[in-house]
Design a protein around this motif. Structure first.
Motif, PDB file in Angstrom:
ATOM      1  N   LEU A 132       0.836  -1.200   0.000  1.00  0.00           N
ATOM      2  CA  LEU A 132       0.000   0.000   0.000  1.00  0.00           C
ATOM      3  C   LEU A 132       0.873   1.253   0.000  1.00  0.00           C
ATOM      4  CD1 LEU A 132      -3.140   0.609   2.175  1.00  0.00           C
ATOM      5  CD2 LEU A 132      -1.266   2.244   2.276  1.00  0.00           C
ATOM      6  N   ILE A 133       1.875   1.284   0.859  1.00  0.00           N
ATOM      7  CA  ILE A 133       2.780   2.431   0.946  1.00  0.00           C
ATOM      8  C   ILE A 133       3.523   2.621  -0.372  1.00  0.00           C
ATOM      9  CG2 ILE A 133       4.849   3.323   2.092  1.00  0.00           C
ATOM     10  CD1 ILE A 133       3.868   1.833   4.635  1.00  0.00           C
ATOM     11  N   SER A 134       3.997   1.514  -0.952  1.00  0.00           N
ATOM     12  CA  SER A 134       4.729   1.603  -2.217  1.00  0.00           C
ATOM     13  C   SER A 134       3.841   2.115  -3.338  1.00  0.00           C
ATOM     14  CB  SER A 134       5.296   0.220  -2.586  1.00  0.00           C
ATOM     15  OG  SER A 134       6.226  -0.219  -1.625  1.00  0.00           O
ATOM     16  N   GLY A 135       2.575   1.679  -3.351  1.00  0.00           N
ATOM     17  CA  GLY A 135       1.643   2.142  -4.373  1.00  0.00           C
ATOM     18  C   GLY A 135       1.406   3.640  -4.291  1.00  0.00           C
ATOM     19  N   LEU A 136       1.262   4.142  -3.086  1.00  0.00           N
ATOM     20  CA  LEU A 136       1.093   5.587  -2.914  1.00  0.00           C
ATOM     21  C   LEU A 136       2.357   6.327  -3.340  1.00  0.00           C
ATOM     22  CD1 LEU A 136      -0.715   5.655   0.560  1.00  0.00           C
ATOM     23  CD2 LEU A 136      -1.726   6.205  -1.656  1.00  0.00           C
ATOM     24  N   GLY A 137       3.517   5.722  -3.062  1.00  0.00           N
ATOM     25  CA  GLY A 137       4.767   6.346  -3.458  1.00  0.00           C
ATOM     26  C   GLY A 137       4.932   6.390  -4.962  1.00  0.00           C
ATOM     27  N   ARG A 138       4.610   5.278  -5.650  1.00  0.00           N
ATOM     28  CA  ARG A 138       4.733   5.238  -7.109  1.00  0.00           C
ATOM     29  C   ARG A 138       3.805   6.239  -7.776  1.00  0.00           C
ATOM     30  NH1 ARG A 138       4.983  -0.319  -6.054  1.00  0.00           N
ATOM     31  NH2 ARG A 138       2.762  -0.523  -6.565  1.00  0.00           N
ATOM     32  N   ALA A 139       2.653   6.478  -7.134  1.00  0.00           N
ATOM     33  CA  ALA A 139       1.689   7.432  -7.691  1.00  0.00           C
ATOM     34  C   ALA A 139       2.079   8.879  -7.400  1.00  0.00           C
ATOM     35  CB  ALA A 139       0.294   7.147  -7.140  1.00  0.00           C
ATOM     36  N   GLY A 140       3.165   9.066  -6.650  1.00  0.00           N
ATOM     37  CA  GLY A 140       3.626  10.414  -6.342  1.00  0.00           C
ATOM     38  C   GLY A 140       2.897  11.075  -5.194  1.00  0.00           C
ATOM     39  N   HIS A 141       2.180  10.277  -4.394  1.00  0.00           N
ATOM     40  CA  HIS A 141       1.394  10.845  -3.292  1.00  0.00           C
ATOM     41  C   HIS A 141       2.111  10.762  -1.947  1.00  0.00           C
ATOM     42  CE1 HIS A 141      -1.789  11.207  -6.093  1.00  0.00           C
ATOM     43  NE2 HIS A 141      -2.141   9.934  -6.091  1.00  0.00           N
ATOM     44  N   LEU A 142       3.233  10.069  -1.904  1.00  0.00           N
ATOM     45  CA  LEU A 142       3.897   9.814  -0.632  1.00  0.00           C
ATOM     46  C   LEU A 142       5.388  10.077  -0.793  1.00  0.00           C
ATOM     47  CD1 LEU A 142       2.604   8.587   2.019  1.00  0.00           C
ATOM     48  CD2 LEU A 142       3.698   6.450   1.386  1.00  0.00           C
ATOM     49  N   ASP A 143       5.945  10.827   0.141  1.00  0.00           N
ATOM     50  CA  ASP A 143       7.379  11.118   0.130  1.00  0.00           C
ATOM     51  C   ASP A 143       7.977  10.509   1.393  1.00  0.00           C
ATOM     52  OD1 ASP A 143       9.905  12.071  -0.263  1.00  0.00           O
ATOM     53  OD2 ASP A 143       9.437  14.166   0.215  1.00  0.00           O
ATOM     54  N   ILE A 144       8.615   9.353   1.232  1.00  0.00           N
ATOM     55  CA  ILE A 144       9.134   8.642   2.391  1.00  0.00           C
ATOM     56  C   ILE A 144      10.454   7.981   2.023  1.00  0.00           C
ATOM     57  CG2 ILE A 144       7.772   6.570   1.810  1.00  0.00           C
ATOM     58  CD1 ILE A 144       7.554   6.007   4.821  1.00  0.00           C
ATOM     59  N   ASP A 145      11.401   8.039   2.932  1.00  0.00           N
ATOM     60  CA  ASP A 145      12.682   7.383   2.731  1.00  0.00           C
ATOM     61  C   ASP A 145      12.489   5.872   2.802  1.00  0.00           C
ATOM     62  OD1 ASP A 145      15.332   6.168   4.034  1.00  0.00           O
ATOM     63  OD2 ASP A 145      15.866   8.009   2.949  1.00  0.00           O
ATOM     64  N   ALA A 146      13.235   5.148   1.990  1.00  0.00           N
ATOM     65  CA  ALA A 146      13.091   3.694   1.935  1.00  0.00           C
ATOM     66  C   ALA A 146      13.290   3.049   3.307  1.00  0.00           C
ATOM     67  CB  ALA A 146      14.078   3.112   0.931  1.00  0.00           C
ATOM     68  N   HIS A 147      14.166   3.641   4.122  1.00  0.00           N
ATOM     69  CA  HIS A 147      14.443   3.074   5.439  1.00  0.00           C
ATOM     70  C   HIS A 147      13.275   3.271   6.423  1.00  0.00           C
ATOM     71  CE1 HIS A 147      18.544   3.594   3.764  1.00  0.00           C
ATOM     72  NE2 HIS A 147      18.770   2.463   4.397  1.00  0.00           N
ATOM     73  N   GLU A 148      12.341   4.145   6.093  1.00  0.00           N
ATOM     74  CA  GLU A 148      11.212   4.407   6.986  1.00  0.00           C
ATOM     75  C   GLU A 148       9.998   3.548   6.665  1.00  0.00           C
ATOM     76  OE1 GLU A 148      10.899   8.788   8.359  1.00  0.00           O
ATOM     77  OE2 GLU A 148      11.488   8.895   6.240  1.00  0.00           O
ATOM     78  N   ILE A 149      10.005   2.892   5.503  1.00  0.00           N
ATOM     79  CA  ILE A 149       8.827   2.145   5.074  1.00  0.00           C
ATOM     80  C   ILE A 149       8.516   0.995   6.023  1.00  0.00           C
ATOM     81  CG2 ILE A 149       7.885   0.637   3.280  1.00  0.00           C
ATOM     82  CD1 ILE A 149       9.288   2.383   1.206  1.00  0.00           C
ATOM     83  N   ASP A 150       9.525   0.210   6.377  1.00  0.00           N
ATOM     84  CA  ASP A 150       9.265  -0.946   7.233  1.00  0.00           C
ATOM     85  C   ASP A 150       8.777  -0.554   8.627  1.00  0.00           C
ATOM     86  OD1 ASP A 150       9.370  -3.924   7.343  1.00  0.00           O
ATOM     87  OD2 ASP A 150      10.713  -3.497   9.019  1.00  0.00           O
ATOM     88  N   PRO A 151       9.417   0.419   9.307  1.00  0.00           N
ATOM     89  CA  PRO A 151       8.883   0.825  10.621  1.00  0.00           C
ATOM     90  C   PRO A 151       7.454   1.372  10.531  1.00  0.00           C
ATOM     91  CG  PRO A 151      11.134   1.613  10.370  1.00  0.00           C
ATOM     92  CD  PRO A 151      10.718   1.067   9.037  1.00  0.00           C
ATOM     93  N   LEU A 152       7.156   2.105   9.455  1.00  0.00           N
ATOM     94  CA  LEU A 152       5.796   2.632   9.291  1.00  0.00           C
ATOM     95  C   LEU A 152       4.805   1.492   9.099  1.00  0.00           C
ATOM     96  CD1 LEU A 152       3.733   4.889   8.886  1.00  0.00           C
ATOM     97  CD2 LEU A 152       4.449   5.015   6.476  1.00  0.00           C
ATOM     98  N   ALA A 153       5.158   0.532   8.245  1.00  0.00           N
ATOM     99  CA  ALA A 153       4.270  -0.610   8.009  1.00  0.00           C
ATOM    100  C   ALA A 153       4.042  -1.388   9.302  1.00  0.00           C
ATOM    101  CB  ALA A 153       4.855  -1.517   6.931  1.00  0.00           C
ATOM    102  N   GLN A 154       5.118  -1.601  10.074  1.00  0.00           N
ATOM    103  CA  GLN A 154       4.988  -2.324  11.338  1.00  0.00           C
ATOM    104  C   GLN A 154       4.073  -1.577  12.307  1.00  0.00           C
ATOM    105  OE1 GLN A 154       6.137  -5.269  12.162  1.00  0.00           O
ATOM    106  NE2 GLN A 154       7.808  -5.732  10.762  1.00  0.00           N
ATOM    107  N   SER A 155       4.219  -0.264  12.375  1.00  0.00           N
ATOM    108  CA  SER A 155       3.375   0.535  13.274  1.00  0.00           C
ATOM    109  C   SER A 155       1.907   0.436  12.875  1.00  0.00           C
ATOM    110  CB  SER A 155       3.830   1.999  13.249  1.00  0.00           C
ATOM    111  OG  SER A 155       5.130   2.143  13.772  1.00  0.00           O
ATOM    112  N   MET A 156       1.633   0.466  11.577  1.00  0.00           N
ATOM    113  CA  MET A 156       0.251   0.359  11.111  1.00  0.00           C
ATOM    114  C   MET A 156      -0.326  -1.010  11.442  1.00  0.00           C
ATOM    115  SD  MET A 156       0.568   2.440   7.490  1.00  0.00           S
ATOM    116  CE  MET A 156      -1.197   2.394   7.082  1.00  0.00           C
ATOM    117  N   VAL A 157       0.491  -2.058  11.333  1.00  0.00           N
ATOM    118  CA  VAL A 157       0.024  -3.409  11.656  1.00  0.00           C
ATOM    119  C   VAL A 157      -0.247  -3.544  13.154  1.00  0.00           C
ATOM    120  CG1 VAL A 157       0.695  -5.851  11.728  1.00  0.00           C
ATOM    121  CG2 VAL A 157       1.068  -4.507   9.654  1.00  0.00           C
ATOM    122  N   VAL A 158       0.557  -2.914  13.987  1.00  0.00           N
ATOM    123  CA  VAL A 158       0.309  -2.934  15.429  1.00  0.00           C
ATOM    124  C   VAL A 158      -1.059  -2.327  15.744  1.00  0.00           C
ATOM    125  CG1 VAL A 158       1.017  -1.977  17.657  1.00  0.00           C
ATOM    126  CG2 VAL A 158       2.729  -2.962  16.126  1.00  0.00           C
TER     127      VAL A 158
END
Length: 232
Positions: A132-158
């Motif tokens: 989901l995060i990658s899709g938003l990034g590819r569409a140009g809607h999300l500006d996030i460093d690659a190193h932040e994607i996993d912690p963000l995904a983990q937080s959302m799953v929690v």
């Protein structure tokens, strides 16, 4: 008009067990109570499900099948509107099988099958949220460093996994009752998606806040704290 075929006893047992587990919590529901709810003998129930654990595992299999199908939809998320719909559909599924989340630690401590399978559920959820995060990034809607994607995904799953526990703590007597479903689901989706807000572009962040404000209007009776417009 032809009459509908009666539901098989095994399916009726599953439906009754799911309803009772959701209402009272799995530890508080015996097979005798389930049989009494259906007005069948305990022996009839044991014929189909010789142990309570088999009932739980069969219900879990249904949940897992629906979940895996739904998680594939994360590949089609291209904007905030898609993400909003995906998240709320996911919370609706969690609500339908809320006994798994309400009594998660207790279930895992005494059911080896669920212990191993729920670890896979967490992995699959995390993979879907990364998608989901990658899709938003590819569409140009999300500006996030690659190193932040996993912690963000983990937080959302929690938040996804423990939101109903949080709701229960806030209101133990009523939180998991059907009358409160809509508020619980909306709050869960709202807070999970707002973890994306700092990374969203201006227009998509405004759109997320618009969706949130519509939610606040529907759920005003729950006294939700108003959202601050971060894009202002």
């Amino acid at each position: 008009m032809a009459k509908k075929a009666p539901r098989r006893t095994a399916q009726r047992i599953l439906e009754a067990a799911l309803d009772l587990f959701n209402r009272f919590g799995e530890p508080n529901v015996s097979t005798t109570l389930i049989a009494g709810e259906l007005n069948i003998s305990p022996g009839n129930l044991y014929y189909h499900y010789p142990a309570k654990e088999e009932l739980i595992n069969t219900l879990y299999q249904g949940y897992e099948a629906e979940l895996n199908e739904l998680l594939h939809a994360s590949e089609g998320v291209h904007d905030v509107e898609d993400a909003w719909f995906f998240m709320h559909t996911l919370f609706e599924l969690i609500w339908r099988y809320r006994f798994l989340y309400r009594d998660l630690n207790d279930l895992l401590s005494k059911n080896r099958h669920l212990e191993t399978q729920f670890q896979l559920v967490l992995k699959n959820k995390t993979r879907a949220i990364r998608q989901l995060i990658s899709g938003l990034g590819r569409a140009g809607h999300l500006d996030i460093d690659a190193h932040e994607i996993d912690p963000l995904a983990q937080s959302m799953v929690v938040v996804l996994t423990y939101w109903l526990s949080y709701e229960y703590v806030r209101n133990p007597r009523e939180a998991l009752e059907p009358a409160h479903a809509q508020g619980a689901l909306m709050r869960g989706g709202h807070h999970t998606l707002h973890l994306l807000a700092p990374y969203l572009g201006r227009e998509q962040r405004r759109h997320l806040l618009t969706l949130s404000n519509a939610y606040n209007g529907e759920d005003a009776t729950h006294h939700v704290v108003p959202t601050v417009d971060m894009a202002a």
